[in-house]
Design a protein around this motif. Structure first.
Motif, PDB file in Angstrom:
ATOM      1  N   ARG A   1       0.825  -1.200   0.000  1.00 40.99           N
ATOM      2  CA  ARG A   1       0.000   0.000   0.000  1.00 40.99           C
ATOM      3  C   ARG A   1       0.866   1.259   0.000  1.00 40.99           C
ATOM      4  O   ARG A   1       0.598   2.225  -0.729  1.00 40.99           O
ATOM      5  CB  ARG A   1      -0.922   0.002   1.224  1.00 40.99           C
ATOM      6  CG  ARG A   1      -1.892   1.182   1.253  1.00 40.99           C
ATOM      7  CD  ARG A   1      -2.469   1.376   2.644  1.00 40.99           C
ATOM      8  NE  ARG A   1      -3.348   0.296   3.034  1.00 40.99           N
ATOM      9  CZ  ARG A   1      -4.678   0.335   2.932  1.00 40.99           C
ATOM     10  NH1 ARG A   1      -5.260   1.403   2.427  1.00 40.99           N
ATOM     11  NH2 ARG A   1      -5.400  -0.671   3.346  1.00 40.99           N
TER      12      ARG A   1
ATOM     13  N   ILE B   1      -9.072  11.105  -3.979  1.00 40.29           N
ATOM     14  CA  ILE B   1      -9.788  10.230  -3.045  1.00 40.29           C
ATOM     15  C   ILE B   1      -9.020   8.932  -2.827  1.00 40.29           C
ATOM     16  O   ILE B   1      -8.872   8.452  -1.694  1.00 40.29           O
ATOM     17  CB  ILE B   1     -11.208   9.933  -3.576  1.00 40.29           C
ATOM     18  CG1 ILE B   1     -12.058  11.202  -3.541  1.00 40.29           C
ATOM     19  CG2 ILE B   1     -11.876   8.824  -2.768  1.00 40.29           C
ATOM     20  CD1 ILE B   1     -13.426  11.052  -4.185  1.00 40.29           C
ATOM     21  N   LEU B   2      -8.498   8.374  -3.913  1.00 33.14           N
ATOM     22  CA  LEU B   2      -7.755   7.123  -3.802  1.00 33.14           C
ATOM     23  C   LEU B   2      -6.439   7.324  -3.064  1.00 33.14           C
ATOM     24  O   LEU B   2      -6.034   6.468  -2.262  1.00 33.14           O
ATOM     25  CB  LEU B   2      -7.490   6.555  -5.202  1.00 33.14           C
ATOM     26  CG  LEU B   2      -6.814   5.183  -5.268  1.00 33.14           C
ATOM     27  CD1 LEU B   2      -7.563   4.173  -4.404  1.00 33.14           C
ATOM     28  CD2 LEU B   2      -6.746   4.694  -6.714  1.00 33.14           C
TER      29      LEU B   2
ATOM     30  N   TYR C   1      -3.941   7.199   4.635  1.00 33.79           N
ATOM     31  CA  TYR C   1      -4.314   7.227   6.038  1.00 33.79           C
ATOM     32  C   TYR C   1      -4.274   5.863   6.727  1.00 33.79           C
ATOM     33  O   TYR C   1      -3.728   5.744   7.819  1.00 33.79           O
ATOM     34  CB  TYR C   1      -5.687   7.873   6.200  1.00 33.79           C
ATOM     35  CG  TYR C   1      -5.697   9.331   5.816  1.00 33.79           C
ATOM     36  CD1 TYR C   1      -4.631  10.154   6.156  1.00 33.79           C
ATOM     37  CD2 TYR C   1      -6.753   9.885   5.098  1.00 33.79           C
ATOM     38  CE1 TYR C   1      -4.610  11.485   5.796  1.00 33.79           C
ATOM     39  CE2 TYR C   1      -6.747  11.232   4.740  1.00 33.79           C
ATOM     40  CZ  TYR C   1      -5.670  12.022   5.092  1.00 33.79           C
ATOM     41  OH  TYR C   1      -5.653  13.340   4.732  1.00 33.79           O
ATOM     42  N   PRO C   2      -4.823   4.795   6.128  1.00 28.82           N
ATOM     43  CA  PRO C   2      -4.672   3.479   6.766  1.00 28.82           C
ATOM     44  C   PRO C   2      -3.210   3.064   6.883  1.00 28.82           C
ATOM     45  O   PRO C   2      -2.817   2.393   7.833  1.00 28.82           O
ATOM     46  CB  PRO C   2      -5.441   2.540   5.824  1.00 28.82           C
ATOM     47  CG  PRO C   2      -6.399   3.424   5.124  1.00 28.82           C
ATOM     48  CD  PRO C   2      -5.661   4.714   4.934  1.00 28.82           C
TER      49      PRO C   2
ATOM     50  N   LYS D   1      -5.847   9.541  -0.689  1.00 28.30           N
ATOM     51  CA  LYS D   1      -6.177   9.669   0.724  1.00 28.30           C
ATOM     52  C   LYS D   1      -6.452   8.306   1.342  1.00 28.30           C
ATOM     53  O   LYS D   1      -6.012   8.009   2.460  1.00 28.30           O
ATOM     54  CB  LYS D   1      -7.398  10.577   0.896  1.00 28.30           C
ATOM     55  CG  LYS D   1      -7.126  12.050   0.646  1.00 28.30           C
ATOM     56  CD  LYS D   1      -8.388  12.865   0.893  1.00 28.30           C
ATOM     57  CE  LYS D   1      -8.129  14.352   0.686  1.00 28.30           C
ATOM     58  NZ  LYS D   1      -9.360  15.157   0.901  1.00 28.30           N
ATOM     59  N   TRP D   2      -7.177   7.485   0.601  1.00 24.80           N
ATOM     60  CA  TRP D   2      -7.498   6.149   1.101  1.00 24.80           C
ATOM     61  C   TRP D   2      -6.231   5.298   1.256  1.00 24.80           C
ATOM     62  O   TRP D   2      -6.119   4.504   2.197  1.00 24.80           O
ATOM     63  CB  TRP D   2      -8.468   5.465   0.139  1.00 24.80           C
ATOM     64  CG  TRP D   2      -8.894   4.110   0.602  1.00 24.80           C
ATOM     65  CD1 TRP D   2      -9.890   3.788   1.469  1.00 24.80           C
ATOM     66  CD2 TRP D   2      -8.292   2.865   0.216  1.00 24.80           C
ATOM     67  NE1 TRP D   2      -9.961   2.433   1.638  1.00 24.80           N
ATOM     68  CE2 TRP D   2      -8.981   1.833   0.880  1.00 24.80           C
ATOM     69  CE3 TRP D   2      -7.240   2.525  -0.637  1.00 24.80           C
ATOM     70  CZ2 TRP D   2      -8.662   0.504   0.733  1.00 24.80           C
ATOM     71  CZ3 TRP D   2      -6.916   1.182  -0.787  1.00 24.80           C
ATOM     72  CH2 TRP D   2      -7.620   0.195  -0.108  1.00 24.80           C
ATOM     73  N   LEU D   3      -5.281   5.472   0.367  1.00 23.81           N
ATOM     74  CA  LEU D   3      -4.028   4.732   0.455  1.00 23.81           C
ATOM     75  C   LEU D   3      -3.161   5.221   1.605  1.00 23.81           C
ATOM     76  O   LEU D   3      -2.455   4.430   2.245  1.00 23.81           O
ATOM     77  CB  LEU D   3      -3.240   4.855  -0.854  1.00 23.81           C
ATOM     78  CG  LEU D   3      -3.760   4.079  -2.062  1.00 23.81           C
ATOM     79  CD1 LEU D   3      -3.028   4.514  -3.325  1.00 23.81           C
ATOM     80  CD2 LEU D   3      -3.605   2.578  -1.862  1.00 23.81           C
TER      81      LEU D   3
END
Length: 302
Positions: free
Chosen positions: A229, A284-285, A291-292, A287-289
């Protein structure tokens, strides 16, 4: 008089050399099976050529769709991890993302695979934008959009931003089919160049699509998946930033080509709107990559 003859000879020699290089590159980069589905575009573009291209592209996409269906039933029969995916519509999500990652990853390997033409040369041709370069770019775009188009059909419950992304890429492909590049300084030619370069940079982020598929099959909180990731996030961010900077520069230059206000500026604005939705999905993608990944790395460090 002798100087004029010398100049004429040099020009003819350069024309022959360029013609030889183009024919050589075309034969070595475009496999016969690859050329079958993509026509050479006559200029000016005719409706007959566009309809024929749409017909051949439809056949190509049907073949890829049949392969997707075959892979789906093979995995659902022999691969336990795939059988356990729930809800079931995510199975198509896995196939779509692996397929896109495969296309883009193979593309970056260049002509040595014997499967696709060189993606690097595709980028160089996009910047040069002559007839042969445009044909190669258009062929690439047809393959590039294939997985996006099929994902709209096969993958239910796609996020709104992803749907808009796919719809706009299909629209951009139609623009490439209808573009007349006989005038390299026209707005349509400039927009075509921008579309091609955006696709080129996006290919370098092929690992992102692979991760999106693997996270459904494997525990995305495992250390290995966190590393994948993170690598995907770095690659995606670098590609997007380089891409966006280039796009902004070219759009600004395109505006300067014409006196304001001008009818051509409307096309630039429309392209900018389409690009906005694609960039929004990219953000959006990203950010999703990110933060987790940050949360998991902190947890592993503790």
């Amino acid at each position: 008089k002798e100087i004029n003859i010398y100049i004429y000879v040099c020009i003819e020699r350069e024309k022959k050399k360029r013609k030889h290089n183009m024919s050589k590159s075309k034969s070595s980069l475009d496999p016969i099976w690859f050329q079958y589905f993509i026509n050479d575009t006559p200029f000016p573009v005719t409706y007959e050529a566009i309809f024929e291209q749409a017909y051949k592209t439809g056949i190509l996409y049907l073949i890829v769709a049949a392969i997707w269906i075959l892979i789906y039933y093979l995995l659902d029969t022999f691969y336990p991890r795939f059988q356990k995916i729930s809800p079931t519509h995510k199975k198509w999500y896995v196939i779509a993302n692996v397929s896109k990652s495969f296309f883009l990853g193979i593309a970056l390997t260049g002509p040595h695979t014997g499967i696709f033409p060189s993606w690097q040369l595709h980028h160089d041709y996009a910047l040069r934008l002559d007839y042969h370069s445009f044909e190669l770019c258009r062929r690439w775009a047809t393959w590039y959009v294939c997985t996006d188009f099929l994902a709209l059909i096969f993958v239910p419950k796609l996020p709104y931003s992803t749907k808009m992304h796919h719809i706009i890429t299909v629209a951009f492909l139609l623009i490439l089919w209808c573009t007349d590049i006989s005038d390299s300084q026209s707005i349509s030619s400039q927009i075509t160049r921008c579309i091609d370069v955006y696709g080129y940079w996006s290919a370098y982020a092929f690992s992102v699509n692979l991760f999106l598929a693997l996270r459904v099959l494997y525990d995305q909180n495992s250390f290995g998946m966190v590393i994948i990731r993170l690598v995907s996030f770095v690659a995606y961010t670098v590609c997007c930033l380089c891409n966006w900077l280039w796009q902004v520069r070219e759009i600004y230059r395109a505006f300067l080509l014409k006196d304001f206000p001008n009818y051509d500026h409307l096309w630039i604005v429309l392209y900018g709107i389409g690009l906005f939705f694609i960039c929004k999905d990219d953000v959006i993608l990203m950010k999703w990559l990110l933060y987790p990944t940050r949360k998991k790395i902190k947890k592993e460090m503790k």
